[in-house]
Design an enzyme around this catalytic site. Sequence first.
Site, PDB file in Angstrom:
ATOM      1  N   GLU A   1       0.811  -1.125   0.078  1.00 50.75           N
ATOM      2  CA  GLU A   1       0.168   0.028   0.090  1.00 50.75           C
ATOM      3  C   GLU A   1       0.833   1.238  -0.094  1.00 50.75           C
ATOM      4  OE1 GLU A   1      -3.136   0.367  -0.628  1.00 50.75           O
ATOM      5  OE2 GLU A   1      -3.614   2.237   0.396  1.00 50.75           O
TER       6      GLU A   1
ATOM      7  N   THR B   1     -11.170   8.686 -13.114  1.00 51.97           N
ATOM      8  CA  THR B   1     -10.180   8.079 -12.272  1.00 51.97           C
ATOM      9  C   THR B   1     -10.610   6.669 -11.715  1.00 51.97           C
ATOM     10  OG1 THR B   1      -8.856   8.680 -10.380  1.00 51.97           O
ATOM     11  CG2 THR B   1     -11.318   8.901 -10.023  1.00 51.97           C
TER      12      THR B   1
HETATM   13  C1  DMJ Z   1     -10.118   4.130  -7.390  1.00 54.22           C
HETATM   14  O1  DMJ Z   1     -11.275   4.087  -6.730  1.00 54.22           O
HETATM   15  C2  DMJ Z   1      -9.989   5.302  -8.045  1.00 54.22           C
HETATM   16  O2  DMJ Z   1      -8.815   5.020  -8.745  1.00 54.22           O
HETATM   17  C3  DMJ Z   1      -9.578   6.440  -7.286  1.00 54.22           C
HETATM   18  O3  DMJ Z   1      -8.996   7.458  -7.663  1.00 54.22           O
HETATM   19  C4  DMJ Z   1      -8.409   6.201  -5.988  1.00 54.22           C
HETATM   20  N1  DMJ Z   1      -8.256   4.635  -5.959  1.00 54.22           N
HETATM   21  C5  DMJ Z   1      -9.155   3.663  -6.024  1.00 54.22           C
HETATM   22  C6  DMJ Z   1      -8.239   2.298  -6.433  1.00 54.22           C
HETATM   23  O4  DMJ Z   1      -7.320   2.282  -5.891  1.00 54.22           O
END
Ligand code: DMJ
Length: 637
Positions: free
Chosen positions: A508, A619
């Site tokens: 992590e 994202t």
């Molecule tokens: C996802 O839900 C998205 O990428 C978000 O921006 C942050 N991280 C998680 C996955 O690791």
Amino acid sequence: MVVLRKLPGMPGWPAALGLRLPQKFLFLLFLSGLLTLCFGALFLLPDSSRFKRLFLPRRATASASSSSSASSSSASSSSTRDTDLPRSPPAAAEPRHASPAAPRRLREKLRAAARMAGPHTAPGSRQQVQGGPGRAQPASGAPPARETRAPFRFDYERFRRSLRHPVRGGRSGEDAETRARRMKIKEMMKFAWDNYKQYALGKNELRPLTKNGHIGNMFGGLRGATVIDALDTLYIMELEEEFQEAKQWVEKSFDLNVNGEASLFEVNIRYIGGLLATYYLTGEEVFKSKALELGEKLLPAFNTPTGIPRGVINLGSGMSWSWGWASAGSSILAEFGTLHLEFLHLSELSGNPVFAEKVMNIRRVLSRVEKPQGLYPNFLSPVTGSWVQHHVSIGGLGDSFYEYLLKSWLMSDKKDSEAKKMYDDALEAIEKHLVKKSAGGLTYIAEWRGGILDHKMGHLACFSGGMIALGAEHSAGDRRQRHMELAAEITSTCHESYARSDTKLGPEAFRFDAGSEATATRLSERYYILRPEVVESYMYLWRLTHHPKYRHWGWEVVQALEKHCRVEAGFSGIRDVYSSTPIHDNMQQSFFLAETLKYLYLLFCEDDVLSLEDWVFNTEAHPLPINHTDFKAAGQP
Ligand code: DMJ
């Protein structure tokens, strides 16, 4: 009647017949005054639209529409600063029914109503989005206002014609090994979906060890996070039957009338992003209407003095507040800075500018606030608009804010130059203050706490290799080369964090201090929860350089997932990447289906599958189209 009885010398209605002439005259005068008063009151009551429709001549509807748009114009400009906005604004279309001849007080009253309805009646608004606590619907369930213009319709066919490549690609010519690897990843997706469907359909995630579902408390009572997150991946992988299963669940069981505390950010990136992407890919109306309805439910979170939304919202009541753990009631940069792409599309599809206005206001606040050393701290007060704590990170709490600056520019077909400048300036400050090289020669991006560096990179920060490469691709000269090198170095460091573990999966967080290089030094940072960021960077670097090492590294991840995370009923995260027999965490995260498997699949596809010329990924890896035609950077002046 009560009034009559109280009049001196007037025992009741029959007795009034025996009055003398002056008394009769007075009585009639009083009666006509009373009737006028009652008639007038019908118009002044808040819920009088039914009466107005009955009494006002038809042509008044059309003639009043111009004055309504004038009043709504002022409404939209002040809306984001008005903390007292009602959660269910009155009918936005009411002013259209005002007669030009109506008394001044009436006109003022209707204008005030339009002002309260705020952005729902902003100029150019061609359609009221239905549903949600913020929806604009006629008061007291009256039928919708008569439209004088044709209702807004997003031209889906025109959008599809604007794409430069078929969404699932059209080219072949790959070698047998690449195809076999892609098919393997498709099989993993089918396995993840089938198990979710069997044991947890309708819950948010699958618990693959105990073979049941998990609901959690991130989505405010919304269900089916895995369904919504998986939709576009199933579609892209041509898992047709499974896609139909997911679609059916959305049609029949996806309930938006929930009442619980949700993360604004998570609902936006997973649910709104997933629904929007699936609409654009398939043209199926159900995905669009659900996205718009849900989008409306998020709007009350923006009712703060600055218009910077709070992080948590009750989807039923519209009440919103900040995370308890965020210092001094602040909002988080990566949360309020990761709404832009989806909200522009909500405006694009609905014809309602309110969504774009909300995120353009966030942009305004951020572009004006002073940045320490040019950096953006992670905590901002939604009340004062000032930074609350000077913690800067390209990983958790900051990450996707930078991503959305770059992608806003790309999604606008490079017209949104303000976003590009903010991205360039932010990256320059990051390069100057946070980018470091370890003793062993690994490039990394440190975190910053009030001027002191923390030599740590989170798994989340590993998305930045892909982002910087994508930005470099669209830069020129020196900067292009420098950024492409930086992107490759960071991606390589993230690969090292995988390569140096026993499982070949990354922790992590990993550190560069006390003799450690790209490894976790704390027990609490050794876990892997099926996160996508490292393979996300491999996918971008592959598409932009075609260096075979990225496919090679991606395949290493596939093998590690199969070996350590695949269990009898799905995929699970693990608690310690440095243990060769890791313990499973019993959770198949929805982003594993949305992102990790999608990016791995795309890594082994030809470049025209979800081409970077047509799409930006939100994202959560949900593809949103680049505006090649007329979807202007909505909301921009
Ligand atoms: C996802 O839900 C998205 O990428 C978000 O921006 C942050 N991280 C998680 C996955 O690791």
